[in-house]
Design a protein around this motif. Structure first.
Motif, PDB file in Angstrom:
ATOM      1  N   ALA A 186      23.780  51.453  33.562  1.00  0.00           N
ATOM      2  CA  ALA A 186      25.079  50.875  33.211  1.00  0.00           C
ATOM      3  C   ALA A 186      25.153  50.552  31.725  1.00  0.00           C
ATOM      4  CB  ALA A 186      25.336  49.618  34.044  1.00  0.00           C
ATOM      5  N   ALA A 187      24.033  50.126  31.148  1.00  0.00           N
ATOM      6  CA  ALA A 187      24.007  49.850  29.714  1.00  0.00           C
ATOM      7  C   ALA A 187      24.173  51.128  28.902  1.00  0.00           C
ATOM      8  CB  ALA A 187      22.704  49.143  29.344  1.00  0.00           C
ATOM      9  N   GLN A 188      23.576  52.213  29.360  1.00  0.00           N
ATOM     10  CA  GLN A 188      23.771  53.484  28.670  1.00  0.00           C
ATOM     11  C   GLN A 188      25.218  53.956  28.788  1.00  0.00           C
ATOM     12  OE1 GLN A 188      21.788  54.316  26.602  1.00  0.00           O
ATOM     13  NE2 GLN A 188      19.653  54.464  27.231  1.00  0.00           N
ATOM     14  N   ASP A 189      25.868  53.593  29.895  1.00  0.00           N
ATOM     15  CA  ASP A 189      27.299  53.908  30.029  1.00  0.00           C
ATOM     16  C   ASP A 189      28.112  53.256  28.920  1.00  0.00           C
ATOM     17  OD1 ASP A 189      26.836  55.370  32.341  1.00  0.00           O
ATOM     18  OD2 ASP A 189      27.445  53.751  33.697  1.00  0.00           O
ATOM     19  N   LEU A 190      27.723  52.043  28.522  1.00  0.00           N
ATOM     20  CA  LEU A 190      28.456  51.367  27.459  1.00  0.00           C
ATOM     21  C   LEU A 190      28.444  52.192  26.182  1.00  0.00           C
ATOM     22  CD1 LEU A 190      27.363  47.621  27.850  1.00  0.00           C
ATOM     23  CD2 LEU A 190      29.268  48.820  28.919  1.00  0.00           C
ATOM     24  N   TYR A 209      26.331  37.850  35.018  1.00  0.00           N
ATOM     25  CA  TYR A 209      25.526  39.075  34.977  1.00  0.00           C
ATOM     26  C   TYR A 209      25.897  39.932  33.773  1.00  0.00           C
ATOM     27  CZ  TYR A 209      24.401  43.950  35.801  1.00  0.00           C
ATOM     28  OH  TYR A 209      23.996  45.252  35.627  1.00  0.00           O
ATOM     29  N   GLY A 210      27.140  39.841  33.328  1.00  0.00           N
ATOM     30  CA  GLY A 210      27.551  40.581  32.145  1.00  0.00           C
ATOM     31  C   GLY A 210      26.763  40.208  30.907  1.00  0.00           C
ATOM     32  N   ALA A 215      22.979  42.199  26.975  1.00  0.00           N
ATOM     33  CA  ALA A 215      21.711  42.030  26.268  1.00  0.00           C
ATOM     34  C   ALA A 215      20.851  43.288  26.365  1.00  0.00           C
ATOM     35  CB  ALA A 215      20.957  40.828  26.832  1.00  0.00           C
ATOM     36  N   VAL A 216      20.905  43.947  27.518  1.00  0.00           N
ATOM     37  CA  VAL A 216      20.153  45.200  27.670  1.00  0.00           C
ATOM     38  C   VAL A 216      20.742  46.274  26.754  1.00  0.00           C
ATOM     39  CG1 VAL A 216      19.560  47.069  29.271  1.00  0.00           C
ATOM     40  CG2 VAL A 216      19.343  44.677  29.992  1.00  0.00           C
ATOM     41  N   TYR A 217      22.064  46.374  26.714  1.00  0.00           N
ATOM     42  CA  TYR A 217      22.685  47.347  25.812  1.00  0.00           C
ATOM     43  C   TYR A 217      22.309  47.060  24.360  1.00  0.00           C
ATOM     44  CZ  TYR A 217      26.123  49.952  23.141  1.00  0.00           C
ATOM     45  OH  TYR A 217      26.718  50.790  22.224  1.00  0.00           O
ATOM     46  N   ALA A 218      22.354  45.794  23.995  1.00  0.00           N
ATOM     47  CA  ALA A 218      22.025  45.424  22.622  1.00  0.00           C
ATOM     48  C   ALA A 218      20.570  45.749  22.288  1.00  0.00           C
ATOM     49  CB  ALA A 218      22.292  43.931  22.415  1.00  0.00           C
ATOM     50  N   LYS A 219      19.685  45.625  23.273  1.00  0.00           N
ATOM     51  CA  LYS A 219      18.285  45.985  23.059  1.00  0.00           C
ATOM     52  C   LYS A 219      18.138  47.488  22.822  1.00  0.00           C
ATOM     53  CE  LYS A 219      13.741  45.748  23.242  1.00  0.00           C
ATOM     54  NZ  LYS A 219      12.920  44.981  22.279  1.00  0.00           N
TER      55      LYS A 219
END
Length: 522
Positions: A186-190, A209-210, A215-219
């Motif tokens: 889902a983070a890669q989808d962003l 949860y958002g 935070a995962v996307y930002a990492k």
């Protein structure tokens, strides 16, 4: 999390060592450029400038030219002469739809701030109007369910049979999808959304949860973050089994806070002035409903479902108190059934959100596969915090039987991000306070704004001018508070509600717009 936030919770407990990004990540692959979004008008009475679109993304980001799925998007375009780019918003869950949230955020931020951004909502993979959307077992929460507290072997087996059948149904219907329904994908989808918007960087504003998704996307892509706002913060070191156990204690505290509030207004509710005696009446009501459900719908488990939202938002307290009082003082069930239908029956009427919730959390991290571990941990928690423990356990227990292998959670620690702005209430039940403290430590340069004594979940854009002032300043030009200690700014809590002014008030008019949009449990 039961964060439904909000719920969070392998023969062993969740991995306690260092978290790692999976080695074969999409960040190391040449991505397929997402096509630009075509926007169409889809305004509503509340949000007339809302636009809708979609973007195709790889089902498997490690195979970017393989099967594609579609994410539904929404937008409120910027109106200022100069734009700060996209502001992606997410309400949590996992499993919460973010399409309407874009309209809410754009209309609730100060006009001069909202005008600077294209506010972008989205339904994450598997959710809502994104395709495919999943629904593992329609009617899974239809009443009346077995009593959540497994006081007898028969009750334990009845609940186990339910969760095992749910996991099996998901595996049978969505065998090819489940390995790709997780926070990492889902983070890669962003980033695919970012590409489709034609933006070099995006800003992100996530609740519950958002906050973990953001935070995962930002990492994964720290250079692609312009601004990062996290409100009501998941503890990333406990995803998800340990976080759920932490929730159980915090929700018990919030339920007791509700009992104390009811005792304070004994002249209205006539349930007594001693909070412990009021609480005893609540558990007596629960026992009675276990034997004879109200209206043929509200048994013991459904009663818990009805009162759990009170742990997310105290604006629901007057409606819950009215229903409680009517049942105890007059054995009247209508208000209780109405409260159930308005606060709890969302799970019974639509299982897409829960199906995604389970799929993501069960895939994200290791859960105990030995039911004896669940039994031991949850009875231990129940002895100290009985309100939600077993209801929460069954909400997550399908993860003990989930048909996909688990990933290792992403280590969100970062020294590369621009300073992030974090918001946390000290008495938040769905994402307990420690989550905000932990993420503040893990994100170098971040700033933490605390609502002292606040117990609501999702605290910005809910009427607290102190919190919203910090949010507006940051989104305008990056202005951040700076404190001398571990907290950078403290705001006074939003006052607790008063009893309803008229007995004719309906639960259908309950709560704030924001809390209707947040993706409980997380």
């Amino acid at each position: 999390m039961r964060t439904r936030a909000a719920v969070l919770c392998a023969v062993a407990a969740v991995v306690a060592g260092p978290f790692t990004v999976p080695p074969a990540t999409a960040a190391t692959r040449a991505p397929v450029q997402a096509s630009p979004v075509t926007w169409k008008k889809c305004g509503t009475t509340d949000y007339p400038t809302l636009q809708c679109g979609s973007v195709k993304v790889p089902l498997d980001h490690r195979n970017p030219r393989g099967r594609q799925i579609t994410l539904a998007l929404s937008r409120v375009p910027h109106t200022a002469p100069a734009s700060q780019g996209p502001l992606l918003v997410n309400p949590g869950g996992p499993g919460g739809s973010g399409l309407t949230l874009a309209g809410f955020v754009a209309s609730t931020l100060p006009k001069k701030v909202a005008a600077q951004y294209d506010v972008i909502g989205f339904d994450p993979r598997g959710v809502g109007k994104s395709t495919p959307a999943i629904d593992c077992s329609p009617g899974y929460f239809e009443p009346v369910r077995p009593d959540s507290v497994p006081a007898t072997p028969a009750l334990e087996q009845a609940n186990l049979k339910r969760v095992q059948s749910f996991a099996a149904a998901c595996g049978k219907k969505y065998a090819k999808l489940l390995p790709h329904l997780d926070t990492f994908d889902a983070a890669q989808d962003l980033d695919s959304i970012r590409q489709a918007l034609g933006a070099r960087q995006v800003s992100y504003f996530g609740y519950s949860y958002g906050t973990y998704l953001g935070a995962v996307y930002a990492k994964l892509h720290p250079d692609r973050i312009h601004r990062l706002v996290l409100d009501s913060i998941v503890d990333p070191t406990g995803v998800w089994y340990d976080d759920n156990l932490s929730q159980d204690y915090a929700f018990n505290d919030r339920q007791r806070a509700l009992m104390a509030w009811i005792a304070k207004y004994d002249s209205t509710y006539k349930l007594g002035t001693d909070p412990e005696k009021v609480e005893a009446k609540w558990y007596a009501m629960r026992a009675a409903l276990a034997k004879k459900p109200a209206g043929g719908k509200v048994g013991a488990s459904e009663l818990e479902d009805t009162f759990i939202p009170g742990g997310y938002y105290n604006g629901y307290w007057p409606y819950l108190a009215d229903a409680f009082s009517a049942y105890v003082n007059g054995r009247k069930t209508a208000a209780l059934v109405e409260a159930y239908q308005n606060f709890a029956a969302v799970d019974a009427s639509g299982d897409n959100g829960y199906s995604v919730y389970a799929a993501v959390q069960c895939r994200d991290s290791s859960w105990p596969r030995d039911w004896n571990q669940w039994r031991k941990d949850n009875w231990a928690a129940y002895a100290k915090a009985p309100f939600m423990v077993w209801n929460n356990a069954w909400y997550n227990a399908s993860c003990a039987y989930w048909p996909t292998k688990a990933l290792r959670p992403t280590d969100i620690t970062s020294t590369e991000l621009p300073p992030a702005l974090l918001f946390q209430a000290t008495d938040d039940a769905a994402t307990p306070y420690q989550g905000g403290v932990t993420v503040h430590r893990l994100l170098a340069g971040s700033r933490l704004v605390v609502e002292q004594g606040g117990g609501n979940h999702g605290i910005t854009l809910s009427g607290n001018t102190c919190l919203d002032g910090h949010l507006a300043a940051y989104l305008t030009d990056g202005t951040l508070p700076h404190g001398a200690g571990s907290v950078d700014a403290v705001c006074r809590k939003t006052p607790d509600p008063k009893p309803l002014t008229t007995k004719a008030a309906s639960t259908s008019s309950r709560g704030s717009t924001l809390h209707g949009l947040l993706g409980f449990r997380g």
